[in-house]
Design an enzyme around this catalytic site. Structure first.
Site, PDB file in Angstrom:
ATOM      1  N   ASP A 246      24.843   2.837  -9.331  1.00  0.00           N
ATOM      2  CA  ASP A 246      24.440   2.650  -7.936  1.00  0.00           C
ATOM      3  C   ASP A 246      25.303   3.392  -6.930  1.00  0.00           C
ATOM      4  O   ASP A 246      25.495   2.930  -5.790  1.00  0.00           O
ATOM      5  CB  ASP A 246      24.371   1.155  -7.610  1.00  0.00           C
TER       6      ASP A 246
ATOM      7  N   ASP B 162      14.936   1.396  -9.959  1.00  0.00           N
ATOM      8  CA  ASP B 162      15.734   1.434  -8.724  1.00  0.00           C
ATOM      9  C   ASP B 162      16.528   2.733  -8.594  1.00  0.00           C
ATOM     10  O   ASP B 162      16.826   3.188  -7.493  1.00  0.00           O
ATOM     11  CB  ASP B 162      16.754   0.281  -8.684  1.00  0.00           C
TER      12      ASP B 162
ATOM     13  N   GLY C  71       9.563  -0.859 -22.397  1.00  0.00           N
ATOM     14  CA  GLY C  71       9.886  -1.365 -21.073  1.00  0.00           C
ATOM     15  C   GLY C  71      10.232  -2.842 -21.144  1.00  0.00           C
ATOM     16  O   GLY C  71       9.819  -3.539 -22.085  1.00  0.00           O
TER      17      GLY C  71
ATOM     18  N   THR D 299      11.593  -6.299 -18.310  1.00  0.00           N
ATOM     19  CA  THR D 299      12.057  -6.658 -16.973  1.00  0.00           C
ATOM     20  C   THR D 299      13.500  -7.116 -17.031  1.00  0.00           C
ATOM     21  O   THR D 299      14.041  -7.382 -18.116  1.00  0.00           O
ATOM     22  CB  THR D 299      11.179  -7.755 -16.346  1.00  0.00           C
TER      23      THR D 299
ATOM     24  N   ARG E 191      10.053  -5.764  -5.885  1.00  0.00           N
ATOM     25  CA  ARG E 191      10.990  -4.741  -5.388  1.00  0.00           C
ATOM     26  C   ARG E 191      10.991  -3.509  -6.287  1.00  0.00           C
ATOM     27  O   ARG E 191      11.163  -2.395  -5.805  1.00  0.00           O
ATOM     28  CB  ARG E 191      12.389  -5.301  -5.200  1.00  0.00           C
TER      29      ARG E 191
ATOM     30  N   TRP F 114      10.588   0.129  -4.973  1.00  0.00           N
ATOM     31  CA  TRP F 114      11.473   1.268  -5.314  1.00  0.00           C
ATOM     32  C   TRP F 114      10.619   2.411  -5.865  1.00  0.00           C
ATOM     33  O   TRP F 114      10.932   3.585  -5.670  1.00  0.00           O
ATOM     34  CB  TRP F 114      12.531   0.883  -6.350  1.00  0.00           C
TER      35      TRP F 114
ATOM     36  N   SER G 206      17.155 -12.227  -6.806  1.00  0.00           N
ATOM     37  CA  SER G 206      16.795 -12.403  -8.214  1.00  0.00           C
ATOM     38  C   SER G 206      16.429 -13.871  -8.439  1.00  0.00           C
ATOM     39  O   SER G 206      17.301 -14.734  -8.393  1.00  0.00           O
ATOM     40  CB  SER G 206      17.991 -11.990  -9.075  1.00  0.00           C
TER      41      SER G 206
ATOM     42  N   SER H 177      13.215 -17.376 -13.511  1.00  0.00           N
ATOM     43  CA  SER H 177      11.973 -17.369 -14.289  1.00  0.00           C
ATOM     44  C   SER H 177      12.410 -17.458 -15.743  1.00  0.00           C
ATOM     45  O   SER H 177      13.551 -17.082 -16.076  1.00  0.00           O
ATOM     46  CB  SER H 177      11.176 -16.092 -14.037  1.00  0.00           C
TER      47      SER H 177
HETATM   48  N1  GLY Z   1      18.814  -2.433  -7.219  1.00  0.00           N
HETATM   49  C1  GLY Z   1      18.875  -3.824  -7.502  1.00  0.00           C
HETATM   50  C2  GLY Z   1      17.888  -4.620  -6.771  1.00  0.00           C
HETATM   51  O1  GLY Z   1      16.965  -4.099  -6.166  1.00  0.00           O
HETATM   52  O2  GLY Z   1      18.024  -5.839  -6.798  1.00  0.00           O
END
Ligand code: GLY
Length: 394
Positions: free
Chosen positions: A106, A166, A224, A226, A238, A242, A355, A358
Site C-alpha cells: 500500500d 485494491d 479467487g 474474498t 469497495r 476499486w 471490514s 461474515s
Molecule cells: N485497501 C483496503 C480496503 O479497501 O479496505
C-alpha cells in the site's frame, strides 16, 4: 431484496455547483478544525462512535488524512494547511527511511495523496524523496513468476502468493516515479501488474474478486477468494469500487482500449447493485430489504472519483453519461451521509464499513458503520473534481 433500476437511477437529481461548493467548503472547515489535534499525529483508519482518535504514522491509511489537508489547501490556498502538510511529509520520509510498517503493497495509498500531492503542489523535495523511496519499496514486492505485486505478508509463501484488486490504486505512484526519475523500471512493473490483475480479478459478469492467487512455481492463475467481502463469490462493494477507479487509472496510464470496456462492465455491475438511496451496502450481495446490513459509503465516493476520472478520456456521449451518474451518487452522499454538524463527528462521511463480520470474511472486523479515512478523502476528492480543474494525485 432488490436494487434500483438503471432507468430509475437516471431520473435522480445531480449535485449542483452551489451544493458542491457548500459541501466542499464545510469539509475544508472540518479539516481546519482537526488541525490542532492531527498535525503531529494522523487520524486513525476508522472512527469510534463517529470520532477519530489520533494515531502515529502506521497502518496503510494515514496518507488519506494528509490528502485531505492538501485538498483543503488547494481549495483555500491557506498557508495553515500547507504548513501542516509539510510536517506530515517529514513523518512520511521518516517512516520510509526507517521502514516502519511498509512490508505490504500500500505504498501508493500512503505516498500518493501525501507526498506526491505535496510535491506537485509545493515542489517539496522532502515529498519527492519520500515518494521515490516508497516506489522503490513497492517494486520489491513484484513477482516475475506470475507478473504481479504481492499484496500482503512475507514473500514467497503459497498462502500469500496473491494480488488484490485494491492494488490498482497503488500503481500511479510507480508511473510517477518513472516520470520523475527517467527510470522505466517502475512503469514496467506497474504495467505488468495491471495486465495480470485485470485479466484475473474481473469475472464474466463483471463482478470482481477481492483477491486472486497464483501458483508459486508456474505463476499460473489459480483461484479467487474474498478477504473483506461477504463470501468468495460475492462482490465486496469497495472491491468493485476499486475496480471502477482502477480500470480508469489503468486506461489512463496504458491507453489500452480494452480497459474502457472493462471499466464500463464493472461500473454497470456496481450501478445495477445499488439500493434505492444510491449508497451501496458493504457487499453488493445486499440491497433494499437488507437493512440489518451496514452500508459502505466510501465505495460510493470511490466509484464517483473513478467515473469522473474515466470521463476525461471518453467520447462526449459516454463522458456525459458517467459524469451525470457520478453527480447523482455524490448528491446522495452529500444529502444523506455527509457530516453536517461537527458535534456529531470529526470526520466527513458517516456509515462507511472497513471490514464487516461474515462467516467467510477472513480479514479482521472493524470500522463497521463508522467514518473511514479513505471514505472521507475520496469524498473530498470527488467534490474537488467537480469544483475545479483538478490535477490528480494518482
Ligand atoms: N485497501 C483496503 C480496503 O479497501 O479496505
Amino acid at each position: 431484496m432488490s436494487y434500483i433500476k438503471l432507468e430509475e437511477l437516471k431520473k435522480r437529481p445531480e449535485i449542483s455547483g452551489c451544493e458542491t461548493e457548500q459541501a466542499l467548503g464545510f469539509a475544508v472547515e472540518q479539516v481546519r478544525r482537526n488541525l490542532p489535534e492531527f498535525t503531529e499525529k494522523f487520524q486513525k483508519a476508522y472512527s469510534e462512535n463517529n470520532v477519530y482518535q489520533p494515531t502515529e504514522n502506521v497502518d496503510w491509511t494515514t496518507g488519506f488524512w494528509t490528502g485531505e489537508i492538501w485538498l483543503a489547501y488547494e481549495y483555500s490556498h491557506d498557508e495553515a494547511f500547507r504548513a501542516a502538510g509539510e510536517i506530515q511529509m517529514k513523518s512520511f520520509l521518516d517512516r520510509i527511511e526507517r521502514k516502519i510498517d511498509v512490508d505490504h503493497h500500500d505504498m501508493g495509498f500512503l505516498y500518493s495523496p501525501s507526498c506526491v500531492a505535496g510535491y506537485k503542489l509545493t515542489g517539496s523535495e522532502i515529498g519527492r524523496k519520500a515518494a521515490i523511496k516508497a516506489a522503490d519499496q513497492l517494486i520489491t514486492r513484484f513477482h516475475p513468476v506470475g507478473n504481479f505485486i504481492q499484496a500482503w505478508g512475507p514473500m514467497d509463501e503459497p498462502e500469500n502468493y496473491r494480488l488484490i484488486i485494491d492494488c490498482l490504486l497503488n500503481l500511479p505512484l510507480l508511473y510517477w516515479a518513472s516520470q520523475e526519475t527517467g527510470d522505466g523500471k517502475y512503469r514496467d512493473i506497474a504495467e505488468k501488474h495491471i495486465h495480470t490483475a485485470l485479466a484475473n480479478v474481473i469475472r464474466e459478469d463483471y463482478s470482481t474478486w477481492h483477491t486472486f492467487f497464483f501458483h508459486m512455481e508456474t505463476g499460473e492463475p489459480d483461484h479467487g477468494a474474498t478477504c473483506q467481502g461477504y463470501r468468495d463469490g460475492s462482490a465486496w462493494a469497495r472491491g468493485q469500487a476499486w475496480g471502477i477507479y482502477g480500470t480508469a487509472v489503468g486506461y489512463r496510464y496504458t491507453q489500452r482500449t480494452e480497459y474502457i470496456e472493462l471499466f464500463k462492465g464493472v461500473t454497470r455491475y456496481f450501478l445495477e447493485h445499488l439500493p434505492d438511496d444510491l449508497v451501496p451496502y458493504w457487499d453488493l450481495e445486499f440491497g433494499d430489504g437488507d437493512e440489518d446490513q451496514p452500508r459502505d459509503s466510501s465505495s460510493a465516493s470511490i466509484a464517483v472519483c473513478g467515473m469522473l476520472e474515466m470521463a476525461k478520456y471518453m467520447e462526449k456521449e459516454d463522458a456525459a453519461y458517467y459524469t451525470a451518474i457520478a453527480r447523482k451518487i455524490l448528491k446522495a452522499v452529500v444529502d444523506n451521509y455527509a457530516v453536517k454538524d461537527p458535534a456529531v463527528s470529526n470526520g466527513q462521511v458517516l456509515h462507511s464499513t472497513y471490514s464487516n463480520h461474515s462467516p467467510y470474511n477472513t480479514c479482521n472486523h472493524y470500522g463497521v458503520d463508522e467514518c473511514n479515512i479513505w471514505g472521507d478523502y475520496f469524498y473530498m476528492e470527488a467534490l474537488t473534481r467537480l469544483h475545479q480543474n483538478w490535477e490528480a494525485y494518482w
